[in-house]
Design a protein around this motif. Structure first.
Motif, short mmCIF file in Angstrom:
data_model
loop_
_atom_site.label_atom_id
_atom_site.label_comp_id
_atom_site.label_asym_id
_atom_site.label_seq_id
_atom_site.Cartn_x
_atom_site.Cartn_y
_atom_site.Cartn_z
N ARG A 42 0.85 -1.19 0.00
CA ARG A 42 0.00 0.00 0.00
C ARG A 42 0.89 1.24 0.00
O ARG A 42 2.08 1.16 0.36
CB ARG A 42 -0.92 0.01 1.22
N PRO A 43 0.35 2.40 -0.40
CA PRO A 43 1.18 3.60 -0.39
C PRO A 43 1.73 3.89 1.00
O PRO A 43 1.03 3.74 2.01
CB PRO A 43 0.19 4.70 -0.84
N LEU A 44 3.00 4.26 1.05
CA LEU A 44 3.65 4.57 2.32
C LEU A 44 3.48 6.05 2.67
O LEU A 44 3.34 6.89 1.77
CB LEU A 44 5.14 4.23 2.22
N PRO A 45 3.52 6.38 3.96
CA PRO A 45 3.40 7.79 4.38
C PRO A 45 4.72 8.53 4.16
O PRO A 45 5.38 8.97 5.10
CB PRO A 45 3.04 7.67 5.86
N VAL A 46 5.07 8.68 2.91
CA VAL A 46 6.40 9.19 2.54
C VAL A 46 6.63 10.61 3.08
O VAL A 46 7.70 10.90 3.63
CB VAL A 46 6.57 9.16 1.01
N ALA A 47 5.66 11.49 2.93
CA ALA A 47 5.85 12.88 3.36
C ALA A 47 6.11 12.97 4.85
O ALA A 47 7.02 13.68 5.31
CB ALA A 47 4.64 13.72 2.97
N GLU A 48 5.34 12.23 5.64
CA GLU A 48 5.51 12.29 7.09
C GLU A 48 6.79 11.59 7.52
O GLU A 48 7.49 12.06 8.43
CB GLU A 48 4.30 11.68 7.79
N LEU A 49 7.13 10.47 6.90
CA LEU A 49 8.41 9.82 7.20
C LEU A 49 9.58 10.74 6.88
O LEU A 49 10.55 10.81 7.64
CB LEU A 49 8.54 8.52 6.41
N THR A 50 9.48 11.44 5.76
CA THR A 50 10.53 12.39 5.37
C THR A 50 10.69 13.48 6.41
O THR A 50 11.81 13.81 6.82
CB THR A 50 10.20 13.01 4.00
N ARG A 51 9.56 14.04 6.85
CA ARG A 51 9.60 15.13 7.84
C ARG A 51 10.20 14.65 9.15
O ARG A 51 11.07 15.31 9.74
CB ARG A 51 8.19 15.66 8.08
N ARG A 52 9.77 13.48 9.61
CA ARG A 52 10.27 12.97 10.89
C ARG A 52 11.75 12.64 10.83
O ARG A 52 12.50 12.92 11.77
CB ARG A 52 9.45 11.74 11.31
N ALA A 53 12.17 12.00 9.74
CA ALA A 53 13.58 11.65 9.61
C ALA A 53 14.46 12.90 9.58
O ALA A 53 15.54 12.93 10.17
CB ALA A 53 13.80 10.81 8.35
N ALA A 54 13.99 13.93 8.90
CA ALA A 54 14.76 15.17 8.78
C ALA A 54 14.84 15.93 10.09
O ALA A 54 15.78 16.70 10.31
CB ALA A 54 14.15 16.06 7.70
N SER A 55 13.87 15.72 10.99
CA SER A 55 13.84 16.46 12.24
C SER A 55 14.49 15.70 13.40
O SER A 55 14.51 16.20 14.53
CB SER A 55 12.40 16.82 12.61
N ASP A 56 15.02 14.52 13.14
CA ASP A 56 15.70 13.75 14.18
C ASP A 56 16.98 14.46 14.64
O ASP A 56 17.53 15.28 13.90
CB ASP A 56 16.06 12.35 13.67
N PRO A 57 17.48 14.11 15.85
CA PRO A 57 18.76 14.69 16.31
C PRO A 57 19.89 14.45 15.31
O PRO A 57 20.76 15.31 15.12
CB PRO A 57 19.02 13.96 17.63
N HIS A 58 19.90 13.27 14.67
CA HIS A 58 20.83 12.98 13.57
C HIS A 58 19.97 12.86 12.32
O HIS A 58 19.45 11.78 12.03
CB HIS A 58 21.60 11.69 13.83
N PRO A 59 19.79 13.95 11.57
CA PRO A 59 18.82 13.94 10.46
C PRO A 59 19.10 12.87 9.44
O PRO A 59 20.26 12.61 9.07
CB PRO A 59 18.99 15.35 9.85
N GLY A 60 18.05 12.22 8.98
CA GLY A 60 18.13 11.22 7.94
C GLY A 60 17.49 11.70 6.66
O GLY A 60 16.65 12.60 6.67
N ARG A 61 17.89 11.10 5.55
CA ARG A 61 17.30 11.43 4.25
C ARG A 61 16.47 10.26 3.77
O ARG A 61 16.88 9.10 3.92
CB ARG A 61 18.41 11.74 3.24
#
Length: 289
Positions: free
Chosen positions: A236-255
């Motif tokens: 099923r479609p993944l929550p890409v936008a929200e995963l992107t936002r959360r990963a980018a806002s982590d203490p060690h930002p992810g892409r």
């Protein structure tokens, strides 16, 4: 990150716990900044961090990324059926129990002596619906009923390497069998330059799932250093936008990579089968210094 005002430091007298387990020498190291928190190491390699006072706290960056997947697999707080391949100190099972009460979970951790150690020193909430099986990950997965799981998480390492039989299309066929049609699979992968293992794992998942996303430190994705990457897959479609936002806002930002850029990232890698599968590469010694 600084400590919160109500965060208590651990008394200096608390000592580490060291014990031989099936997978090597296990150490439970007290966290000096959190009064009932511990880091689990196996042969010196960090495996898990647990805060018994706050199971929703995730210290390791890859576990935070898997935590985001858990948060987004269903509406907030809704109970889920989850399968954890690889137990460690049961960090993510505790997280699910804390953030999604009444969830039903199965943990598959081959190392029976490690399970005994963790149960004794870092006991699970007796009210949590967590069943632990001390068998091989594929053997345990085979016992999960068809379509039972909302979420399958794979975080299995032996000697700091993912075993070969957990890297193949045949393994993912078993994952898909256990998942319900809207279920989500997420795996903690580790690799370094030239990223051949990671590219192969993306190609393997693409052969079995309609939707993929990958979250990692940008330096890892550029092949600049060894590190962890979290692969997320579903039909099923993944929550890409929200995963992107959360990963980018982590203490060690992810892409996050998704869609055509992720396909291009594989560089023509082909799916891995049981016959051709090999364990993930061993991390360089400098990773754990």
């Amino acid at each position: 990150m600084g400590k919160s005002r109500n965060q208590r430091r651990r008394p200096a007298a608390v000592e580490a716990v060291t014990e031989a387990v099936d997978g090597g020498l296990a150490q439970l190291i007290p966290d000096p900044d959190r009064s009932r928190a511990w880091t689990l190491l196996i042969d010196g390699a960090p495996q898990s961090h647990v805060d018994l006072d706050d199971p929703s706290y995730l210290s390791f960056e890859y576990q935070r990324r898997l935590g985001h997947v858990i948060d987004l697999v269903a509406p907030p707080g809704r109970p889920v059926h989850a399968v954890h391949l690889g137990g460690g100190a049961f960090t993510l099972a505790r997280y699910v129990a804390a953030t999604r009460p009444r969830s039903t979970q199965q943990v598959v951790e081959r190392d029976a002596r490690l399970v005994q150690l963790v149960r004794r020193e870092l006991p699970l909430d007796p009210g949590a619906r967590i069943r632990v099986r001390s068998v091989d990950a594929r053997e345990g997965l085979a016992k999960v009923p068809d379509g039972w799981a909302d979420l399958v998480l794979c975080d299995v390492f032996s000697g700091a390497r993912t075993p070969a039989h957990l890297t193949s299309t045949e393994f993912l066929d078993e994952v898909r069998r256990a998942l319900n049609p809207a279920g989500v699979y997420a795996a903690n992968l580790a690799d370094g330059p030239p990223l051949a293992h990671l590219r192969g794992q993306i190609a393997t998942a693409a052969a079995r799932f309609a939707e993929l996303a990958l979250v990692a430190d940008p330096a890892v994705l550029r092949g600049k250093r060894f590190g962890n990457a979290v692969l997320v897959a579903s039909d099923r479609p993944l929550p890409v936008a929200e995963l992107t936002r959360r990963a980018a806002s982590d203490p060690h930002p992810g892409r996050l990579e998704h869609g055509r850029p992720l396909t291009d990232f594989t560089g023509g890698a082909v799916p891995v089968t049981d016959e051709a599968a090999v364990a993930s590469p061993a991390p360089p010694p400098s990773v754990f210094r």
